[in-house]
Design an enzyme around this catalytic site. Sequence first.
Site, short mmCIF file in Angstrom:
data_model
loop_
_atom_site.label_atom_id
_atom_site.label_comp_id
_atom_site.label_asym_id
_atom_site.label_seq_id
_atom_site.Cartn_x
_atom_site.Cartn_y
_atom_site.Cartn_z
N GLU A 85 -37.82 -25.30 4.20
CA GLU A 85 -36.63 -24.46 4.30
C GLU A 85 -36.72 -23.53 5.51
OE1 GLU A 85 -36.97 -25.59 -0.06
OE2 GLU A 85 -38.37 -24.75 1.43
N PHE A 147 -36.39 -20.72 -14.65
CA PHE A 147 -37.16 -21.51 -13.69
C PHE A 147 -36.47 -21.51 -12.32
CE2 PHE A 147 -38.06 -25.70 -11.68
CZ PHE A 147 -39.41 -25.51 -11.45
N GLN A 148 -37.24 -21.20 -11.29
CA GLN A 148 -36.78 -21.13 -9.90
C GLN A 148 -35.60 -20.16 -9.73
OE1 GLN A 148 -36.30 -25.11 -8.17
NE2 GLN A 148 -38.48 -25.08 -7.64
N LYS A 197 -25.16 -22.78 -10.28
CA LYS A 197 -24.97 -24.20 -10.57
C LYS A 197 -23.73 -24.46 -11.41
CE LYS A 197 -27.96 -28.14 -11.73
NZ LYS A 197 -29.33 -28.50 -12.20
N MET A 514 -52.33 -13.89 23.13
CA MET A 514 -51.78 -12.57 23.38
C MET A 514 -52.47 -11.52 22.49
SD MET A 514 -47.77 -11.40 23.51
CE MET A 514 -47.47 -12.10 25.14
#
Length: 615
Positions: A85, A147-148, A197, A514
Amino acid sequence: MGVLPARSIARAATLSGVRCASRLRHLATLVDADEEAPKQGGRILHEALLENGVKHVFGYSGGANLPVLDAFHGSPINFVMNRSEQCCGHAAEGYAKASGKPGVILTTSGPGLTNIITPLQDAKGDSVPMVALSGQVPTSVVGTDAFQECASTDLTRPCCKWSYQVQTVEEIRSVVHEAFAVAQSGKKGPVHLDLPKDVMVALLHGDELPVAPQPPKRPVDPTNIADIAALMNRAERPIFYVGQGAIECRDSLRALALAANIPVTTTLHAMGLFDEHHSLSLHMLGMHGAAYANYAIQNADLILAVGSRFDDRTTGVLPKYAPEAKRAEREGRGGIVHFDIERTQIGRVVQPTYAVEGDCALALEALLPLLHKRPREEWICQVNKWKVNHPFAYTPAPGGALKTQQVIERMYQVTKGPLQEKLVVSTGVGNHQMMAAQFYRWSQPRSIVTSGSLGTMGFGLPAAIGAQFSRPDSTVVLIDGDSSFNMTLNDLGTVAEHRLPIKMFILNDGRQQMVHVWQKLFFDGRLVATDNFNPDFAALARSYGIEAWSCDSDSDLTTTVERMFAMDGPVLVDFKVVPDICLPMVAPGKALDDMFLPGEMKLEDDRKLTGMAPS
């Protein structure tokens, strides 16, 4: 409920023989086979994307976004699956930076959403128009630690212009249109829509909320235009300091600079907005910018800041910034003028003498007829002396070994000319990023795609992917360091899957160079976690079916670069380079013109600096 065709009502009455009005109303809800079925929320969202001109979406699948993802089956929108993602987010940024059009992301809930926080913050800092769509658990279980599940809008609100959870199917189309308008209006930036959803599977039976009309562009306030023109005509040592906010002002900026004979320096994101081959160009200014640009800012009696925000990397320590412009302001013959579309940016860092709020292009166009042509011979002569005396430079490595600057310089020599007109360069973050700014000459706007404000390592490869999708007829180049490349190299799979003809320059010095330098300078040489354990990058690319090899010698450099650009498909070369320090460098707490210049500092020097290391 919408109006049903008369034939359906008549057919229902004939079949039943019942004239009862209530029975007719019930049967009217039965949809004839030749009528369009009610649309699900996911389908409506997909249609709204099409209405906003979306051609590509970068995303990743998951349970919570399946109702939306399903709408892309057979879609004219190209759904690009990156390998994470975060890569989706940076690809959308690259798409937007290279094209000027909003990039679009679709992720699932929970970790899918949290993985795009970095791209969203990166886009906010760099004013990148982006619309992020995330799946969410059904509204009935929001807040139950399902969940999630995560508090998506609470997480994204600080790093977005607008973050909103869609509540009903009736509002989907209106909300999507509003998201695109917000992302592209004023100071551009990211917008997040959270998509439960159950709302995405809900059917629309009634009317949708109307799409709100967008207000017209605000005209530029003309109050200060005449006074600013008078200052520009009077100033002896003016300079344009141009940022990304002026990216659409190429023609008007050029006309003004040439009409009034005013030098132009740019920020990192604005490189190419004013052709760096022109004698009035002072290239990029700032911490690792051109010494001559920094000297010019500090000695100018009038600084014209167009679409720039006085970022700390371009000002040095503020109390010592622009002393001559401040003196000229006190004496009524100069000062600092700030043109910006966002009111909150004005006076936020530097208090200007005059400010013009609104579209920079309109402001510059209003100024043009009021300017006088002036040779400014003394000022132009001084600027040119600085350019001659303090060019970008480096010490070549012994024995024919390579340095990062050398590879970029050779790439410029191979590509300058017609190829450069359609070249887009994406970079990671670190030494290679600053050296690309220094040793390539930029001639086109939107030709540099990089992470500026947030400085996100790993940005380069996915951003190059997005840039290639947005500009399929352009040659896209990735200039990346090994440290940045390590963070998102899994997106080589996306390059290979779509056979994207990206030319990938991996400048491999085996270090986070760096930061390694800062540890030497500010922490008595105590080196912690800045050496890399790298894979064989060329072998890794070949495992994806990408042409790849290594180069470690100057004798092979020109033929290697020429071969890369002669190939039709993707190609990666692992350039083994000798570590170096990036100079010029304005150290923290120093004035913009108090720099370490090329040749004044070497890696092997036992030099110690005091104060805080750069962030």
